[in-house]
Design an enzyme around this catalytic site. Structure first.
Site, PDB file in Angstrom:
ATOM      1  N   HIS A   1      -6.774  -1.967  15.087  1.00 46.69           N
ATOM      2  CA  HIS A   1      -6.987  -1.226  13.840  1.00 46.69           C
ATOM      3  C   HIS A   1      -6.741  -2.113  12.616  1.00 46.69           C
ATOM      4  O   HIS A   1      -7.596  -2.212  11.733  1.00 46.69           O
ATOM      5  CB  HIS A   1      -6.062  -0.008  13.819  1.00 46.69           C
ATOM      6  CG  HIS A   1      -6.125   0.799  12.561  1.00 46.69           C
ATOM      7  ND1 HIS A   1      -6.883   1.936  12.439  1.00 46.69           N
ATOM      8  CD2 HIS A   1      -5.525   0.625  11.351  1.00 46.69           C
ATOM      9  CE1 HIS A   1      -6.748   2.432  11.225  1.00 46.69           C
ATOM     10  NE2 HIS A   1      -5.923   1.658  10.537  1.00 46.69           N
ATOM     11  N   GLU A   2      -5.611  -2.766  12.585  1.00 41.96           N
ATOM     12  CA  GLU A   2      -5.291  -3.590  11.405  1.00 41.96           C
ATOM     13  C   GLU A   2      -6.251  -4.771  11.315  1.00 41.96           C
ATOM     14  O   GLU A   2      -6.676  -5.155  10.234  1.00 41.96           O
ATOM     15  CB  GLU A   2      -3.832  -4.063  11.434  1.00 41.96           C
ATOM     16  CG  GLU A   2      -2.784  -2.960  11.592  1.00 41.96           C
ATOM     17  CD  GLU A   2      -2.922  -1.787  10.635  1.00 41.96           C
ATOM     18  OE1 GLU A   2      -3.534  -1.950   9.557  1.00 41.96           O
ATOM     19  OE2 GLU A   2      -2.436  -0.687  10.973  1.00 41.96           O
TER      20      GLU A   2
ATOM     21  N   GLY B   1       3.173   2.327  10.867  1.00 38.53           N
ATOM     22  CA  GLY B   1       2.998   1.557  12.093  1.00 38.53           C
ATOM     23  C   GLY B   1       2.739   0.083  11.807  1.00 38.53           C
ATOM     24  O   GLY B   1       3.363  -0.797  12.392  1.00 38.53           O
TER      25      GLY B   1
ATOM     26  N   GLU C   1      -2.420  -3.910   7.003  1.00 44.22           N
ATOM     27  CA  GLU C   1      -3.500  -4.889   7.128  1.00 44.22           C
ATOM     28  C   GLU C   1      -3.561  -5.954   6.036  1.00 44.22           C
ATOM     29  O   GLU C   1      -4.653  -6.467   5.751  1.00 44.22           O
ATOM     30  CB  GLU C   1      -4.832  -4.130   7.162  1.00 44.22           C
ATOM     31  CG  GLU C   1      -5.247  -3.487   5.809  1.00 44.22           C
ATOM     32  CD  GLU C   1      -4.857  -2.035   5.636  1.00 44.22           C
ATOM     33  OE1 GLU C   1      -3.883  -1.594   6.277  1.00 44.22           O
ATOM     34  OE2 GLU C   1      -5.512  -1.332   4.842  1.00 44.22           O
TER      35      GLU C   1
ATOM     36  N   GLU D   1       0.846  -1.186   0.000  1.00 44.62           N
ATOM     37  CA  GLU D   1       0.000   0.000   0.000  1.00 44.62           C
ATOM     38  C   GLU D   1       0.889   1.246   0.000  1.00 44.62           C
ATOM     39  O   GLU D   1       1.881   1.263   0.731  1.00 44.62           O
ATOM     40  CB  GLU D   1      -0.898   0.058   1.252  1.00 44.62           C
ATOM     41  CG  GLU D   1      -1.885   1.204   1.171  1.00 44.62           C
ATOM     42  CD  GLU D   1      -2.835   1.283   2.380  1.00 44.62           C
ATOM     43  OE1 GLU D   1      -2.717   0.458   3.307  1.00 44.62           O
ATOM     44  OE2 GLU D   1      -3.674   2.178   2.368  1.00 44.62           O
TER      45      GLU D   1
ATOM     46  N   HIS E   1      -9.551  -3.734   9.838  1.00 40.98           N
ATOM     47  CA  HIS E   1      -9.505  -3.540   8.388  1.00 40.98           C
ATOM     48  C   HIS E   1      -9.967  -4.786   7.629  1.00 40.98           C
ATOM     49  O   HIS E   1     -10.328  -4.689   6.463  1.00 40.98           O
ATOM     50  CB  HIS E   1      -8.084  -3.205   7.934  1.00 40.98           C
ATOM     51  CG  HIS E   1      -7.755  -1.743   7.882  1.00 40.98           C
ATOM     52  ND1 HIS E   1      -8.606  -0.797   7.340  1.00 40.98           N
ATOM     53  CD2 HIS E   1      -6.644  -1.058   8.274  1.00 40.98           C
ATOM     54  CE1 HIS E   1      -8.023   0.392   7.414  1.00 40.98           C
ATOM     55  NE2 HIS E   1      -6.840   0.269   7.972  1.00 40.98           N
TER      56      HIS E   1
HETATM   57  N1  BES Z   1      -3.078   0.891   5.862  1.00 41.46           N
HETATM   58  C1  BES Z   1      -2.318   1.537   6.854  1.00 41.46           C
HETATM   59  C2  BES Z   1      -0.846   1.383   6.681  1.00 41.46           C
HETATM   60  C3  BES Z   1      -0.249   2.135   5.513  1.00 41.46           C
HETATM   61  C4  BES Z   1      -0.393   3.476   5.406  1.00 41.46           C
HETATM   62  C5  BES Z   1       0.490   1.523   4.578  1.00 41.46           C
HETATM   63  C6  BES Z   1       0.188   4.159   4.349  1.00 41.46           C
HETATM   64  C7  BES Z   1       1.051   2.203   3.524  1.00 41.46           C
HETATM   65  C8  BES Z   1       0.909   3.538   3.408  1.00 41.46           C
HETATM   66  C9  BES Z   1      -2.659   1.007   8.247  1.00 41.46           C
HETATM   67  O1  BES Z   1      -3.897   0.444   8.357  1.00 41.46           O
HETATM   68  C10 BES Z   1      -2.627   2.172   9.170  1.00 41.46           C
HETATM   69  O2  BES Z   1      -3.437   3.024   9.027  1.00 41.46           O
HETATM   70  N2  BES Z   1      -1.695   2.209  10.102  1.00 41.46           N
HETATM   71  C11 BES Z   1      -1.473   3.302  10.996  1.00 41.46           C
HETATM   72  C12 BES Z   1      -1.817   2.962  12.407  1.00 41.46           C
HETATM   73  C13 BES Z   1      -3.254   3.085  12.763  1.00 41.46           C
HETATM   74  C14 BES Z   1      -3.491   2.688  14.198  1.00 41.46           C
HETATM   75  C15 BES Z   1      -3.833   4.442  12.496  1.00 41.46           C
HETATM   76  C16 BES Z   1       0.004   3.596  10.938  1.00 41.46           C
HETATM   77  O3  BES Z   1       0.726   2.826  10.327  1.00 41.46           O
HETATM   78  O4  BES Z   1       0.416   4.606  11.480  1.00 41.46           O
HETATM   79 ZN    ZN Z   2      -5.488   1.778   8.579  1.00 44.49          ZN
END
Ligand code: BES
Ligand code: ZN
Length: 880
Positions: free
Chosen positions: A304-305, A268, A271, A128, A308
């Site tokens: 969170h993950e 962080g 998913e 992603e 998803h």
């Molecule tokens: N889908 C995202 C991770 C992501 C974001 C991958 C941008 C590639 C590019 C994941 O679900 C996410 O949102 N992670 C957050 C943490 C969450 C608790 C808000 C993160 O990685 O900070």
């Molecule tokens: Zn997310």
């Protein structure tokens, strides 16, 4: 500068895909110096949406070495296709065909950490948003969903564990010590949810029985030395699975759910279907190495993950303009989960604080964008607090408008109607509307318009007529639908009984005694039979992400602190009181007057400390003064040094005035209980350590010893780190140095602990920290290629050590710009995120602003600027 100006992508240009990929067969042959990727795609023209389409097939790929292409088994010659930039055009394909492509990549040289890369010896992926194109040529867009089968081949001794999405369906021992495992994912998915891992990992096993009685295997894969740090994430995962069943009726849909911890990760966690990949800092914890804050973050991110799986994977996004469809909704879901597992009010306070300090600032800066943006240059730049947190606030407002049952009906309909589809934010809203037989037309403005709405409220009490009127005025010319929770409080602190006599000129049902739906630019609520002038409690529970102005007197704020039945507003009243006092001190400083702090603030804080029975977590929040960044956000022109001086003075005066009470509280809370990462203990430690930090800000040097003692005698990282932090952020620099040295000696072999050690120093609010930052950057523990280290030192410096980042000679800005330039080529995503602190240069006093701007211009002048950095820097410099 760049050779060619990167282009904007527009939502209005969206077109459904010309081709679909029913099946994706991938084979990865992993070697130390290259990886060969062979793909076989079962494809067809998307005749349903493009009837007479005879267009060529265009695939996208980045930094790939193409070996060969076959269509239906026939090898193509160079006349059959065109490879130009990132686009691979295949001129002639039929309506149904199989496409085979072989290409090579170099994961070992991939420092951008997108696509397939290596992290501490293991292979892993991050696809992603648009990383899959760095693996093979594909239709790398979320509305192309396919069934994936993936064979992974590698040296068995080095990489005994080979993982991908779904279930393992075949394995084989191969020549030369290699082995192969094949995975099949029965759910169709876009390629951004693809994942692969290969490494020498240990696994923590668990299981969960779903609501329909299916047993799901749970596995957390980590490097062997970390196997003792997996218990908490496993428990958090089980709690999440249960909660999603109870609260949303969502059951897990595979027989196995895996999490892998990796050290090098831009975000962080991710998913990927059935195979979540986590930044090790967001999954690994034991009491000795992780703080309570880390535990809380782990619980939230695991949830969170996991969430998803439905809000993102089963129902995904049509295009990246719809990103908030999955992220806003999932952040809302994880916030509800956190609220249920811990304290609802505390979670609300934390989220409101993020909105007000970070999101409002973004919305007022050069990168402001709607929750559904209409254009972007680089999608990676749009994983923002606006998409995430404001997106979650919008879902929360829908919840408030629909009520609990209505919201659940809406989410049920959404999941049922769109299961297996890639959809838009509009379709989410439609499901909510249809399930509740209502219209959200006006409400949708929240998704389309950037900026923070302001609402000014004025009250009028007519003692003779016994009527009370609240006039609301929205700042924008076109009105938002704003849900405003409110109540009236009588002078004795009780709920004031009043009947609504008139509302919104002919909108009689706009207030139900709790929730007021503001729909006009100007609208009034008129109450009759109001026996005495009430104090209004407005925007309870932070019911909308707006700035609400009402001219409270300090006495009214003190009153609300004490009597408001809404916990959020009790806290908020205290913050507003403190803010007002700090503003007054800023004014006194400016005028060269002696500093005085309103005794009522001191008395109020004293009252909080002495009030028995107050929730510890709430008390800890109430004791904290508004942060420097929050204060900054309230200013038309930001002078960080003036803000910091005023806030520090107020803090020091409070610390001296409250020292006795604080010490008493500290001693009461400093019980020697065996550490458990559970809410009640966390609240107790949080409050204790808040008291400790205050005591070290008082003028009495005896309290230094308190921190030194706590540092030396405890069984957990929370108390060690709190003691260390209070020393580092105090005038006791010798004690701080000794503790820092000792700490590093003890923990140098634990990277996650070392990162905290780097961060606590980088974030010091004491003047003169810049020199130390340079030392940290050349320390053996620092590595510019590791995003966690970059965040710990550079990110924390620019975000927390504000007086040093904003050093008047501009050295802080220059340091940041140097690192952005270095990271621009190594890891554009990380580089781009670091630009934010400079991007708001227009908000700062001129002497600072021009120096910030100068550094942005220096970055802009670089050769080979990545799209990521280019977008943020050019928008920051663009004429207003
Ligand atoms: N889908 C995202 C991770 C992501 C974001 C991958 C941008 C590639 C590019 C994941 O679900 C996410 O949102 N992670 C957050 C943490 C969450 C608790 C808000 C993160 O990685 O900070
Ligand atoms: Zn997310």
């Amino acid at each position: 500068m760049r050779d060619a100006q990167p282009k904007n992508i527009y939502l209005k240009d969206y077109q459904s895909p010309l081709f679909l990929i029913d099946q994706t067969h991938l084979r990865f042959d992993l070697f130390e110096d290259y990886t060969q990727v062979d793909s076989r795609l079962v494809m067809r023209r998307n005749r349903q949406q493009h009837q007479n389409n005879n267009e060529p097939l265009v695939l996208v790929g980045q930094q790939l070495a193409l070996l060969d292409i076959k269509v239906d088994g026939e090898l193509l010659t160079s006349a059959d296709y065109l490879l130009e930039g990132d686009l691979l055009t295949i001129y002639k394909v039929s309506n149904n065909f199989e496409l085979e492509i072989s290409n090579r990549i170099e994961p070992q040289n991939n420092t951008a950490l997108e696509g397939l890369y290596k992290s501490s010896g293991m292979f892993c992926t991050q696809c992603e948003a648009e990383g899959f194109r760095r693996i093979t040529y594909y239709l790398d867009r979320p509305d192309v969903m396919s069934i994936f089968t993936t064979e992974v081949i590698a040296d068995k001794a080095r990489y005994p564990i080979l993982l991908s999405n779904g279930n393992a369906v075949a394995q084989a021992e191969l020549a030369a010590g290699r082995h192969s495992i094949t995975w099949h994912d029965p759910h169709k998915k876009p390629c951004y949810l693809f994942a692969l891992v290969a490494g020498d990992l240990m696994v923590k096993d668990g299981s969960f029985t779903t609501m329909s009685g299916r047993m799901v295997e749970l596995k957390i894969f980590v490097e062997p030395q970390n196997i003792d740090k997996t218990d908490y994430a496993m428990d958090a995962l089980k709690r999440s699975m249960k909660w999603d069943e109870d609260k949303y009726g969502r059951e897990y849909d595979l027989d196995i759910f895996m999490i892998v911890a990796v050290d090098d990760f831009n975000m962080g966690a991710m998913e990927n279907k059935g195979l979540n990949i986590f930044n090790s800092s967001c999954v690994l914890a034991n009491p000795q190495t992780a703080t309570d804050a880390a535990y809380q973050r782990i619980e939230a991110i695991v949830a969170h993950e996991y969430f998803h799986n439905w809000s993102g994977n089963r129902v995904t996004c049509r295009d990246w303009f719809q990103l908030s469809l999955k992220e806003g909704f999932t952040v809302y879901r994880d916030a509800q989960f956190t609220a249920d597992m811990n304290s609802k009010t505390v979670k609300r306070i934390e989220d409101a604080a993020i909105m007000r300090t970070v999101q409002f600032a973004e919305d007022a800066g050069p990168m402001a964008h709607p929750v559904q943006p209409d254009s972007f240059i680089e999608i990676s730049n749009f994983y923002t607090v606006t998409i995430y947190e404001k997106g979650a606030e919008i879902v929360g407002m829908i919840h408030k408008l629909m009520g609990d049952a209505g919201f659940r009906k809406g989410s049920d309909l959404y999941f049922e109607r769109h299961d297996g589809q890639a959809v838009t934010i509009d379709e989410f809203v439609s499901a909510m509307e249809d399930a509740n037989n209502t219209s959200l037309t006006q409400f949708k403005r929240w998704y389309k318009v950037a900026g923070t709405p302001r609402v000014d409220v004025v009250s009028h009490y007519d003692a003779e007529a016994k009527s009370y009127r609240l006039d609301f005025k929205q700042s924008t010319s076109e009105a938002f639908l704003i849900p405003i929770e409110l109540g009236l409080i009588a002078q004795d602190g009780s709920v004031l009984e009043a009947s609504l006599s008139s509302c919104a000129e002919n909108k009689a049902d706009c207030y139900d005694g709790q929730l007021f739906q503001l729909t006009e630019t100007e609208q009034s609520l008129i109450f009759s039979d109001v026996a005495e002038e009430p104090v209004p409690s407005l925007l309870r529970d932070f019911s909308a992400p707006i700035k609400l102005n009402y001219a409270y007197s300090r006495d009214q704020l003190l009153f609300l602190m004490q009597f408001d039945s809404d916990g959020f507003n009790r806290w908020d009243a205290g913050q507003n009181l403190a803010l007002d006092v700090i503003f007054e001190v800023m004014q006194q400083q400016k005028n060269g007057q002696p500093i005085t702090v309103d005794q009522r603030l001191i008395t109020a804080y004293q009252g909080l400390l002495q009030q028995s029975g107050l929730d510890y977590a709430m008390l800890a929040k109430a004791m904290l003064l508004p942060s420097v960044s929050y204060i900054a956000e309230t200013q038309a022109e930001i002078d960080i040094h003036a803000i910091n001086n005023a806030r520090s003075q107020v803090q020091a005066i409070l610390a001296d005035a409250l020292a006795e009470d604080l010490l008493c509280l500290y001693e009461k809370l400093n019980t020697q209980t065996a550490y458990l990462p559970e809410p009640a203990q966390m609240a107790q430690r949080g409050l204790k350590n808040t008291a400790l930090a205050y005591l070290l800000k008082s003028s009495d040097p005896q309290y230094c010893q308190l921190a030194v003692n706590q540092f030396g005698t405890n069984d957990n990282m929370t108390d060690s780190m709190a003691a260390l932090s209070s020393l580092v952020n105090s005038a006791y620099s010798t004690a701080a140095s000794i503790a820092l040295e000792e700490f590093y000696q003890q923990w140098s072999a634990e990277p996650l602990v070392v990162n905290q050690w780097l961060a606590v120093q980088a974030g010091s609010v004491e003047y003169g920290n810049l020199e130390n930052i340079n030392k940290l950057l050349s320390h053996e523990a620092f590595d510019i290629k590791n995003p966690n280290k970059v965040r710990s030192v550079i990110g924390t410096f620019a975000g927390q050590s504000l007086v040093n980042f904003h050093a008047v000679d501009g050295a802080g800005y220059q340091l940041l710009a140097d690192k952005i330039i270095l990271l621009n080529t190594l890891n554009p995503q990380i580089a781009s995120r670091l630009v934010a602190p400079l991007s708001k240069w227009r908000r700062y006093v001129a002497s600072q602003g021009v120096q910030m701007k100068k550094q942005l211009q220096r970055i802009m002048a670089q050769e080979d600027l990545s799209k990521d950095v280019y977008e943020v820097v050019s928008k920051s410099l663009a004429a207003e």
